[in-house]
Design a protein around this motif. Structure first.
Motif, PDB file in Angstrom:
ATOM      1  N   UNK A  81      81.688 -11.649  42.617  1.00 43.51           N
ATOM      2  CA  UNK A  81      80.437 -12.267  43.037  1.00 43.51           C
ATOM      3  C   UNK A  81      80.778 -13.530  43.805  1.00 43.51           C
ATOM      4  N   UNK A  82      80.258 -13.634  45.034  1.00 41.01           N
ATOM      5  CA  UNK A  82      80.567 -14.752  45.927  1.00 41.01           C
ATOM      6  C   UNK A  82      79.278 -15.340  46.476  1.00 41.01           C
ATOM      7  N   UNK A  83      79.384 -16.510  47.104  1.00 37.06           N
ATOM      8  CA  UNK A  83      78.231 -17.116  47.769  1.00 37.06           C
ATOM      9  C   UNK A  83      78.404 -17.016  49.270  1.00 37.06           C
ATOM     10  N   UNK A  84      77.331 -16.604  49.970  1.00 41.17           N
ATOM     11  CA  UNK A  84      77.360 -16.467  51.414  1.00 41.17           C
ATOM     12  C   UNK A  84      77.546 -17.816  52.093  1.00 41.17           C
ATOM     13  N   UNK A  85      78.188 -17.804  53.256  1.00 39.04           N
ATOM     14  CA  UNK A  85      78.494 -19.072  53.919  1.00 39.04           C
ATOM     15  C   UNK A  85      78.162 -19.091  55.396  1.00 39.04           C
ATOM     16  N   UNK A  87      75.684 -19.535  58.562  1.00 39.58           N
ATOM     17  CA  UNK A  87      74.431 -20.016  59.138  1.00 39.58           C
ATOM     18  C   UNK A  87      73.361 -20.301  58.109  1.00 39.58           C
ATOM     19  N   UNK A  88      72.156 -19.825  58.392  1.00 37.88           N
ATOM     20  CA  UNK A  88      71.035 -20.068  57.490  1.00 37.88           C
ATOM     21  C   UNK A  88      71.144 -19.245  56.220  1.00 37.88           C
ATOM     22  N   UNK A  89      72.078 -18.306  56.160  1.00 33.75           N
ATOM     23  CA  UNK A  89      72.282 -17.522  54.950  1.00 33.75           C
ATOM     24  C   UNK A  89      73.127 -18.227  53.918  1.00 33.75           C
ATOM     25  N   UNK A  90      73.620 -19.414  54.256  1.00 33.01           N
ATOM     26  CA  UNK A  90      74.510 -20.141  53.349  1.00 33.01           C
ATOM     27  C   UNK A  90      73.801 -20.525  52.051  1.00 33.01           C
ATOM     28  N   UNK A  91      74.538 -20.431  50.952  1.00 34.89           N
ATOM     29  CA  UNK A  91      74.022 -20.841  49.650  1.00 34.89           C
ATOM     30  C   UNK A  91      74.254 -22.336  49.494  1.00 34.89           C
ATOM     31  N   UNK A  92      73.173 -23.095  49.221  1.00 35.90           N
ATOM     32  CA  UNK A  92      73.304 -24.547  49.081  1.00 35.90           C
ATOM     33  C   UNK A  92      73.342 -24.986  47.626  1.00 35.90           C
ATOM     34  N   UNK A 112      80.834 -21.028  50.335  1.00 32.17           N
ATOM     35  CA  UNK A 112      79.751 -21.908  50.779  1.00 32.17           C
ATOM     36  C   UNK A 112      79.822 -23.303  50.171  1.00 32.17           C
ATOM     37  N   UNK A 113      80.645 -23.468  49.129  1.00 27.82           N
ATOM     38  CA  UNK A 113      80.786 -24.758  48.443  1.00 27.82           C
ATOM     39  C   UNK A 113      79.449 -25.349  48.021  1.00 27.82           C
ATOM     40  N   UNK A 114      78.597 -24.573  47.334  1.00 28.33           N
ATOM     41  CA  UNK A 114      77.285 -25.084  46.950  1.00 28.33           C
ATOM     42  C   UNK A 114      77.368 -26.030  45.752  1.00 28.33           C
ATOM     43  N   UNK A 115      76.275 -26.720  45.478  1.00 29.58           N
ATOM     44  CA  UNK A 115      76.131 -27.435  44.216  1.00 29.58           C
ATOM     45  C   UNK A 115      75.887 -26.382  43.150  1.00 29.58           C
ATOM     46  N   UNK A 116      76.742 -26.331  42.121  1.00 30.62           N
ATOM     47  CA  UNK A 116      76.583 -25.351  41.054  1.00 30.62           C
ATOM     48  C   UNK A 116      76.218 -26.063  39.760  1.00 30.62           C
TER      49      UNK A 116
END
Length: 169
Positions: A81-85, A87-92, A112-116
């Protein structure tokens, strides 16, 4: 909904109401995406064969970044399981309010280096991998690492009565 030719294991362009139920992603071929415009999952299970990747992201037509929320438990039984990175599909941001169980394969936030934020106990079993991104990483219910846990930045351990077990690199 699932559509084998679209690449989506889940695609909601409206509001999804979880009704305290469980969604299990089990698509058998290629990479797949989970997209929710609004709403979150109550229990989410990623149960895809072998080393197949599942990406959380927003539709490219949506201007805001994705902010997936699991209101109860997240379980990885198979697949990554990964986070998309892109354009606008990026996970924030990515939030799990219940338990997180990485039973096999990889939970990866480095794309995507989101806040988790994990409000329940995160358990990584032997043979499984958890990779944090360089965003803010909040663990409010503790971490039990029996597998591989690699941090790309600062971990914040909050709450009371949390568990810390294993190597947290």
């Amino acid at each position: 909904s699932t559509s084998p030719s679209s690449g989506f294991g889940w695609h909601s362009q409206g509001t999804f109401t979880h009704n305290n139920g469980t969604v299990s992603i089990e698509t058998p071929t290629t990479a797949t995406s989970i997209m929710n415009e609004t709403g979150g999952f109550y229990n989410l299970i990623n149960n895809r064969p072998s080393l197949l990747d599942t990406y959380f992201k927003y539709d490219h037509n949506v201007t805001a970044g994705a902010t997936p929320v699991i209101y109860n438990n997240l379980t990885l039984t198979e697949g990554n399981l990964r986070t998309g990175n892109t354009g606008s599909g990026a996970v924030t941001s990515f939030t799990v309010h219940g338990l997180t169980m990485v039973n096999k394969r990889t939970l990866n936030f480095t794309d995507a280096n989101p806040t988790t934020t994990f409000n329940g106990l995160v358990t990584v079993v032997s043979g499984a991998t958890f990779l944090t991104g360089s965003g803010t990483n909040n663990f409010n219910g503790g971490v039990r690492n029996l597998g591989t846990f690699t941090s790309n930045d600062t971990l914040t351990i909050g709450g009371t009565g949390g568990i810390l077990e294993g190597n947290l690199d």
